[in-house]
Design an enzyme around this catalytic site. Sequence first.
Site, PDB file in Angstrom:
ATOM      1  N   LEU A 132       0.857  -1.178   0.000  1.00 55.53           N
ATOM      2  CA  LEU A 132       0.000   0.000   0.000  1.00 55.53           C
ATOM      3  C   LEU A 132       0.895   1.231   0.000  1.00 55.53           C
ATOM      4  O   LEU A 132       1.968   1.226   0.627  1.00 55.53           O
ATOM      5  CB  LEU A 132      -0.906   0.027   1.240  1.00 55.53           C
ATOM      6  CG  LEU A 132      -1.948  -1.093   1.376  1.00 55.53           C
ATOM      7  CD1 LEU A 132      -2.652  -0.987   2.734  1.00 55.53           C
ATOM      8  CD2 LEU A 132      -2.972  -1.032   0.248  1.00 55.53           C
ATOM      9  N   ASP A 133       0.471   2.286  -0.684  1.00 59.43           N
ATOM     10  CA  ASP A 133       1.231   3.536  -0.660  1.00 59.43           C
ATOM     11  C   ASP A 133       1.332   4.045   0.772  1.00 59.43           C
ATOM     12  O   ASP A 133       0.505   3.709   1.628  1.00 59.43           O
ATOM     13  CB  ASP A 133       0.533   4.600  -1.520  1.00 59.43           C
ATOM     14  CG  ASP A 133       0.484   4.231  -2.992  1.00 59.43           C
ATOM     15  OD1 ASP A 133       1.309   3.403  -3.429  1.00 59.43           O
ATOM     16  OD2 ASP A 133      -0.389   4.766  -3.698  1.00 59.43           O
ATOM     17  N   MET A 134       2.319   4.896   1.011  1.00 53.18           N
ATOM     18  CA  MET A 134       2.563   5.412   2.352  1.00 53.18           C
ATOM     19  C   MET A 134       1.297   6.030   2.964  1.00 53.18           C
ATOM     20  O   MET A 134       1.008   5.829   4.142  1.00 53.18           O
ATOM     21  CB  MET A 134       3.684   6.468   2.315  1.00 53.18           C
ATOM     22  CG  MET A 134       4.010   7.053   3.683  1.00 53.18           C
ATOM     23  SD  MET A 134       5.420   8.189   3.662  1.00 53.18           S
ATOM     24  CE  MET A 134       4.670   9.634   2.889  1.00 53.18           C
ATOM     25  N   ARG A 242      -5.365   5.832  -8.162  1.00 56.71           N
ATOM     26  CA  ARG A 242      -5.134   7.280  -8.205  1.00 56.71           C
ATOM     27  C   ARG A 242      -4.979   7.777  -9.641  1.00 56.71           C
ATOM     28  O   ARG A 242      -5.513   8.831 -10.017  1.00 56.71           O
ATOM     29  CB  ARG A 242      -3.895   7.617  -7.367  1.00 56.71           C
ATOM     30  CG  ARG A 242      -4.050   7.226  -5.904  1.00 56.71           C
ATOM     31  CD  ARG A 242      -2.720   7.187  -5.182  1.00 56.71           C
ATOM     32  NE  ARG A 242      -2.123   8.504  -5.083  1.00 56.71           N
ATOM     33  CZ  ARG A 242      -0.892   8.730  -4.615  1.00 56.71           C
ATOM     34  NH1 ARG A 242      -0.144   7.698  -4.205  1.00 56.71           N
ATOM     35  NH2 ARG A 242      -0.424   9.953  -4.553  1.00 56.71           N
TER      36      ARG A 242
END
Length: 306
Positions: A132-134, A242
Amino acid sequence: MAKFRYIVTEEDKDLPVKTIIRRRFSFSSRLLSKLKYQHLVFLNGEEVAGWITPGIGDEISINLPEEKSDFPAEDIPIHPVYEDDDLLIINKQPGVTVHPTKGHPSHTIANGLMTYMEKTGQSFKVRFVNRLDMDTTGLLIIAKNSHAQDEVTKQMKAKTTEKRYKAIVNGIVKDDEFTIDLPIGRPDPEKVARAVMVDGGYPSVTHVKVLERYPSGNENGSDKGYTMVELLLETGRTHQIRVHMSHIGHPLVGDSLYGGAHPDLIDRQALHSYRLSINHPVTGKRLELEAPLPDDFKKVIQKISH
């Protein structure tokens, strides 16, 4: 320590232990080699060579190799949603990188897991099955052994797993359900941003379902306001949700990288991995897991609902 057991049947008659293990367990070749050279296979509780032929009713037991990571331990909170000898699935918080990188060498989930192991009396090698992205929150899968990692990875490649996200996007999404099938690539290898690229992009498919629309009430255009959507990923490209939502004119609220910055609402992209369905890598049982929305996501909903 993860352990596998098998009772020899009539179907296994005259077969050596090593052949039975290959037939009855989906271990990788690499793991089979480790089991052999680390003497981790037993027959009726006693260490056994692979060429031995067991009798019907005998028990073959297998201990998986003990492994551990050496990340520096840090006090990063870990929030388990599901845990057993093979898997740890957590609800990741915002603002924390999953794994150490050049830009974020410490203060990661991996560092927090070392402290978690100390507190819970465990020792295993950290194997992230998904990422998962930060600033994305939600369900993160950690395999505690190589077999669990291999099995869940196979499921993902076969598309038998299901990962669903919730997001709040800018604008009113008109269609109730639709699919975005557009390739994604990295236009500039020196920059982190991805984009829809017809030439050179990787196939990327995102299924979108509208959950709630929040008209602003003070604008004439039908595109003014916000929409909460559910997203089902068919592929898992970096920044896929995104990029896709930004490309169709509905960037995620708070996503400064892809045109959705909204510091008055939230200081990160409003994206949460909230539901996961996978088959357990050992028992085969279907796991249906959910992670509650984080507080900052809930606050966005409160603000745009009025």
